[in-house]
Design a protein around this motif. Structure first.
Motif, PDB file in Angstrom:
ATOM      1  N   CYS A 324       0.833  -1.194   0.000  1.00  0.00           N
ATOM      2  CA  CYS A 324       0.000   0.000   0.000  1.00  0.00           C
ATOM      3  C   CYS A 324       0.870   1.248   0.000  1.00  0.00           C
ATOM      4  CB  CYS A 324      -0.917   0.014   1.220  1.00  0.00           C
ATOM      5  SG  CYS A 324      -1.983   1.468   1.231  1.00  0.00           S
ATOM      6  N   GLU A 325       0.559   2.176  -0.915  1.00  0.00           N
ATOM      7  CA  GLU A 325       1.400   3.374  -0.986  1.00  0.00           C
ATOM      8  C   GLU A 325       1.188   4.294   0.221  1.00  0.00           C
ATOM      9  OE1 GLU A 325       0.501   5.202  -4.705  1.00  0.00           O
ATOM     10  OE2 GLU A 325      -1.650   5.193  -4.335  1.00  0.00           O
ATOM     11  N   LEU A 326       0.178   4.017   1.037  1.00  0.00           N
ATOM     12  CA  LEU A 326      -0.016   4.793   2.267  1.00  0.00           C
ATOM     13  C   LEU A 326       0.809   4.242   3.427  1.00  0.00           C
ATOM     14  CD1 LEU A 326      -3.916   5.136   2.041  1.00  0.00           C
ATOM     15  CD2 LEU A 326      -2.177   6.770   1.290  1.00  0.00           C
ATOM     16  N   SER A 327       1.388   3.080   3.226  1.00  0.00           N
ATOM     17  CA  SER A 327       2.202   2.494   4.292  1.00  0.00           C
ATOM     18  C   SER A 327       3.499   3.282   4.463  1.00  0.00           C
ATOM     19  CB  SER A 327       2.543   1.046   3.943  1.00  0.00           C
ATOM     20  OG  SER A 327       3.710   0.638   4.631  1.00  0.00           O
ATOM     21  N   PRO A 328       3.895   3.573   5.723  1.00  0.00           N
ATOM     22  CA  PRO A 328       5.181   4.252   5.926  1.00  0.00           C
ATOM     23  C   PRO A 328       6.369   3.383   5.482  1.00  0.00           C
ATOM     24  CG  PRO A 328       4.181   3.601   8.039  1.00  0.00           C
ATOM     25  CD  PRO A 328       3.163   3.350   6.981  1.00  0.00           C
ATOM     26  N   GLU A 329       6.122   2.115   5.245  1.00  0.00           N
ATOM     27  CA  GLU A 329       7.196   1.201   4.830  1.00  0.00           C
ATOM     28  C   GLU A 329       7.143   0.877   3.334  1.00  0.00           C
ATOM     29  OE1 GLU A 329       9.492   0.000   6.971  1.00  0.00           O
ATOM     30  OE2 GLU A 329       8.584   1.003   8.707  1.00  0.00           O
ATOM     31  N   HIS A 330       6.342   1.638   2.592  1.00  0.00           N
ATOM     32  CA  HIS A 330       6.137   1.327   1.179  1.00  0.00           C
ATOM     33  C   HIS A 330       7.445   1.304   0.381  1.00  0.00           C
ATOM     34  CE1 HIS A 330       4.076   0.963  -2.632  1.00  0.00           C
ATOM     35  NE2 HIS A 330       4.566   2.108  -3.067  1.00  0.00           N
ATOM     36  N   HIS A 331       8.410   2.100   0.829  1.00  0.00           N
ATOM     37  CA  HIS A 331       9.694   2.158   0.104  1.00  0.00           C
ATOM     38  C   HIS A 331      10.386   0.804   0.026  1.00  0.00           C
ATOM     39  CE1 HIS A 331      11.963   1.944   3.907  1.00  0.00           C
ATOM     40  NE2 HIS A 331      10.912   2.593   4.391  1.00  0.00           N
ATOM     41  N   ARG A 332      10.042  -0.106   0.959  1.00  0.00           N
ATOM     42  CA  ARG A 332      10.682  -1.428   0.931  1.00  0.00           C
ATOM     43  C   ARG A 332      10.362  -2.192  -0.347  1.00  0.00           C
ATOM     44  NH1 ARG A 332      12.610  -3.074   6.058  1.00  0.00           N
ATOM     45  NH2 ARG A 332      12.032  -1.488   7.597  1.00  0.00           N
ATOM     46  N   VAL A 333       9.177  -1.922  -0.876  1.00  0.00           N
ATOM     47  CA  VAL A 333       8.780  -2.609  -2.100  1.00  0.00           C
ATOM     48  C   VAL A 333       9.622  -2.097  -3.274  1.00  0.00           C
ATOM     49  CG1 VAL A 333       6.858  -3.047  -3.662  1.00  0.00           C
ATOM     50  CG2 VAL A 333       6.472  -2.969  -1.194  1.00  0.00           C
ATOM     51  N   GLY A 334       9.774  -0.776  -3.344  1.00  0.00           N
ATOM     52  CA  GLY A 334      10.626  -0.184  -4.376  1.00  0.00           C
ATOM     53  C   GLY A 334      12.063  -0.675  -4.245  1.00  0.00           C
ATOM     54  N   ASP A 335      12.538  -0.782  -2.990  1.00  0.00           N
ATOM     55  CA  ASP A 335      13.905  -1.293  -2.768  1.00  0.00           C
ATOM     56  C   ASP A 335      14.046  -2.692  -3.352  1.00  0.00           C
ATOM     57  OD1 ASP A 335      14.377   1.031  -1.429  1.00  0.00           O
ATOM     58  OD2 ASP A 335      14.337   0.141   0.594  1.00  0.00           O
ATOM     59  N   ALA A 336      13.025  -3.506  -3.126  1.00  0.00           N
ATOM     60  CA  ALA A 336      13.080  -4.894  -3.606  1.00  0.00           C
ATOM     61  C   ALA A 336      13.121  -4.936  -5.133  1.00  0.00           C
ATOM     62  CB  ALA A 336      11.871  -5.683  -3.097  1.00  0.00           C
ATOM     63  N   VAL A 337      12.313  -4.076  -5.755  1.00  0.00           N
ATOM     64  CA  VAL A 337      12.301  -4.034  -7.218  1.00  0.00           C
ATOM     65  C   VAL A 337      13.672  -3.614  -7.743  1.00  0.00           C
ATOM     66  CG1 VAL A 337      11.321  -2.818  -9.210  1.00  0.00           C
ATOM     67  CG2 VAL A 337       9.816  -3.631  -7.368  1.00  0.00           C
ATOM     68  N   ARG A 338      14.262  -2.594  -7.088  1.00  0.00           N
ATOM     69  CA  ARG A 338      15.583  -2.137  -7.536  1.00  0.00           C
ATOM     70  C   ARG A 338      16.660  -3.196  -7.305  1.00  0.00           C
ATOM     71  NH1 ARG A 338      13.266   2.627  -6.130  1.00  0.00           N
ATOM     72  NH2 ARG A 338      13.764   2.385  -3.924  1.00  0.00           N
ATOM     73  N   ALA A 339      16.576  -3.892  -6.189  1.00  0.00           N
ATOM     74  CA  ALA A 339      17.564  -4.946  -5.904  1.00  0.00           C
ATOM     75  C   ALA A 339      17.483  -6.042  -6.968  1.00  0.00           C
ATOM     76  CB  ALA A 339      17.328  -5.539  -4.515  1.00  0.00           C
ATOM     77  N   ALA A 340      16.255  -6.387  -7.333  1.00  0.00           N
ATOM     78  CA  ALA A 340      16.079  -7.431  -8.351  1.00  0.00           C
ATOM     79  C   ALA A 340      16.634  -6.954  -9.691  1.00  0.00           C
ATOM     80  CB  ALA A 340      14.601  -7.802  -8.481  1.00  0.00           C
ATOM     81  N   GLN A 341      16.395  -5.680 -10.000  1.00  0.00           N
ATOM     82  CA  GLN A 341      16.887  -5.108 -11.245  1.00  0.00           C
ATOM     83  C   GLN A 341      18.412  -5.124 -11.284  1.00  0.00           C
ATOM     84  OE1 GLN A 341      14.270  -4.861 -13.019  1.00  0.00           O
ATOM     85  NE2 GLN A 341      15.662  -4.588 -14.757  1.00  0.00           N
ATOM     86  N   ALA A 342      19.011  -4.728 -10.159  1.00  0.00           N
ATOM     87  CA  ALA A 342      20.477  -4.708 -10.076  1.00  0.00           C
ATOM     88  C   ALA A 342      21.009  -6.121 -10.284  1.00  0.00           C
ATOM     89  CB  ALA A 342      20.915  -4.166  -8.718  1.00  0.00           C
ATOM     90  N   HIS A 343      20.318  -7.081  -9.715  1.00  0.00           N
ATOM     91  CA  HIS A 343      20.758  -8.463  -9.870  1.00  0.00           C
ATOM     92  C   HIS A 343      20.680  -8.898 -11.327  1.00  0.00           C
ATOM     93  CE1 HIS A 343      20.722 -12.841  -9.661  1.00  0.00           C
ATOM     94  NE2 HIS A 343      21.446 -12.684  -8.573  1.00  0.00           N
ATOM     95  N   ALA A 344      19.609  -8.504 -11.983  1.00  0.00           N
ATOM     96  CA  ALA A 344      19.447  -8.877 -13.391  1.00  0.00           C
ATOM     97  C   ALA A 344      20.555  -8.264 -14.232  1.00  0.00           C
ATOM     98  CB  ALA A 344      18.077  -8.433 -13.896  1.00  0.00           C
TER      99      ALA A 344
END
Ligand code: SF4
Ligand code: SF4
Lengths: 369, 93
Positions: A324-344
């Motif tokens: 949920c973009e209202l979650s104060p922890e929402h950035h963790r999802v973006g971090d995960a996407v970026r980590a996966a991208q970096a791995h690729a």
């Protein structure tokens, strides 16, 4: 109400996105017996359950599967079999049909022989095709399930054509959801936004060109959404999962939440567990919520999202699902996407996929200890 | 799609028709869930377990419910709906 019977964790395949726990039991000794399953099914039926899914692991590993299906059908359940097709043959399909199976779902790991073997860990493609045809020939309604991730999501269109050629009536294109083994392998599995868009577009194109009898359902991975999915239609409202050893879960992944105690059908009746156990009450309704969910107008619609995902990504099972973009922890999802991208970008073999098998489960347990 | 007004049809084998205590009514079960049925719908679908024609179905119902005036139209309307929903399928042979 749905009963999901995970008959065994034994499985001849090793899919690296498997939703079974990372701690796989070393042996099958403690699995529920035939008689115990029959009792559990009767109790579930009394509670109002009508849909029954036999899954696992690979449910075909259980030699008593035909007997369980026959008994369940007799109790008035609508029986679904969720299988990889390994262990299926013409005679067993006939046995299940006699017993009253209503629907069989066969999963594919890729749309060609090589991809399927690479991610399932066994050369089973031709066999799956043969069993798909045989199931249709015997007149059993059939669905195909294709689990998507970064390495096969480009095959969506091929898979749809394959399924249509086989005569399937229903195809589920299900993106991996990131729990258990899939979470462990997330950097290697999560597709990019562009890949996802292309796959959705391919599904759409297929639907437009072929208005035939085959329905196709596309399930996106949560990680690219702005709002979370409703927790299993409401915690403790619709689903009961029974694990091979008799633990009772409100959803298939609930075991990932640390600190929960799971009632077991060997100790108590399903009715007591469903109505009275603290586990099933814990996240029922909305009273357990904290902010921002507690005062959010959406709370009845999505119930704050998935409790397992909240725990896995924030460490707090009461938190707002960080999808949920209202979650104060929402950035963790973006971090995960970026980590996966970096791995690729670093090349696929930087860290290899961890396949689901007991040897790897033991290694993980040792590493944790 | 088949023409249910002329060709024989039957309940789609994907569906299971039964009475559910919890819902206090007849329901149709299918792989992803269930639908509750009205008494009329259940009465009609209950007669489609074996291949049957529209004509025959109406005749049977008229015999059992002689007081229902608009019956033929109601049945035809329900059947065309049921066909849309895939509840009934063409019976082979
Ligand atoms: S996901 Fe793959 S490894 Fe896991 S149970 Fe299913 S077939 Fe077996
Ligand atoms: S804040 Fe909570 S209730 Fe509101 S939309 Fe997000 S997850 Fe749903």
């Amino acid at each position: 109400m749905w009963l999901l019977a995970e008959l065994t964790y034994a499985c001849p395949l090793q899919c690296p996105y498997c939703s079974n726990p990372l701690q796989l039991p070393a042996s099958r000794k403690r699995e529920l017996s035939t008689e115990e399953w029959l009792r559990v099914m009767r109790e579930a039926r009394k509670l109002g359950a009508v849909q029954l899914g036999f899954s696992g692991g690979e449910p075909l590993v259980r030699q008593d599967l035909g007997e369980l299906i026959a008994a369940a059908d007799g109790m008035g359940f609508y029986c679904n079999l969720i299988t990889s097709a390994i262990g299926l043959n013409e005679a067993r399909i006939a046995e299940f049909r006699e017993a009253g199976i209503r629907h069989i779902q066969i999963s594919f790991q890729g749309s060609d022989r090589e991809t399927n073997a690479r991610f399932g860990g066994s050369d089973s493609f031709e066999h799956k095709l043969a069993m798909t045809r045989e199931t249709i020939r015997q007149g059993i309604p059939l669905g195909l399930n294709f689990v998507l991730h970064r390495h096969n999501i480009h095959q969506v269109s091929d898979f749809l054509h394959l399924a249509e050629g086989l005569g399937a009536e229903f195809v589920e294109l299900a993106n991996t959801q990131y729990y258990a083994w899939a979470l462990h392998n997330r950097d290697q599995l999560l597709p990019s936004a562009a890949q996802l868009q292309e796959a959705e577009a391919a599904t759409h194109r297929f639907r437009q060109r072929h208005q035939g009898n085959m329905r196709a359902l596309f399930v996106a991975p949560d990680y690219y959404e702005q709002r979370p999915k409703k927790c299993s239609n409401g915690w403790g409202t619709t689903f009961i999962t029974i694990t091979p050893e008799g633990d009772v879960l409100p959803c298939q992944s609930a075991r990932v939440i640390a600190g929960l105690e799971f009632p077991n059908v060997r100790q108590d009746s399903l009715e007591n567990i469903w109505r009275g156990s603290s586990l099933f009450q814990k996240f029922r309704g909305t009273d357990w919520m904290q902010e921002p969910c507690a005062s959010c107008p959406e709370k009845e619609n999505d119930l704050g999202g998935c409790r397992c995902q909240a725990f896995l990504l924030t460490g707090d099972a009461h938190a707002t699902d960080p999808i949920c973009e209202l979650s104060p922890e929402h950035h963790r999802v973006g971090d995960a996407v970026r980590a996966a991208q970096a791995h690729a970008e670093a090349g696929e073999d930087a860290v290899p996929l961890l396949f689901r098998n007991t040897a790897n489960a033991r290694k993980l347990a040792a590493a944790e200890a | 799609m088949f023409d249910h007004t002329t060709a024989p049809f039957r309940l789609n084998p994907r569906y299971r028709l039964q009475y559910e205590e919890a819902q206090q009514c007849q329901v149709l079960l299918y792989p992803e869930g269930l639908v509750k049925l009205s008494d009329t719908a259940a009465e009609i679908l209950g007669r489609c377990m074996e291949p049957i024609t529209c004509q025959r179905l109406i005749a049977e119902l008229q015999r059992d419910y002689p007081a229902a005036d608009s019956l033929p139209d109601d049945v035809r309307e329900f059947l065309s709906d049921a066909r849309q929903q895939d509840w009934i399928v063409a019976a082979e042979g």
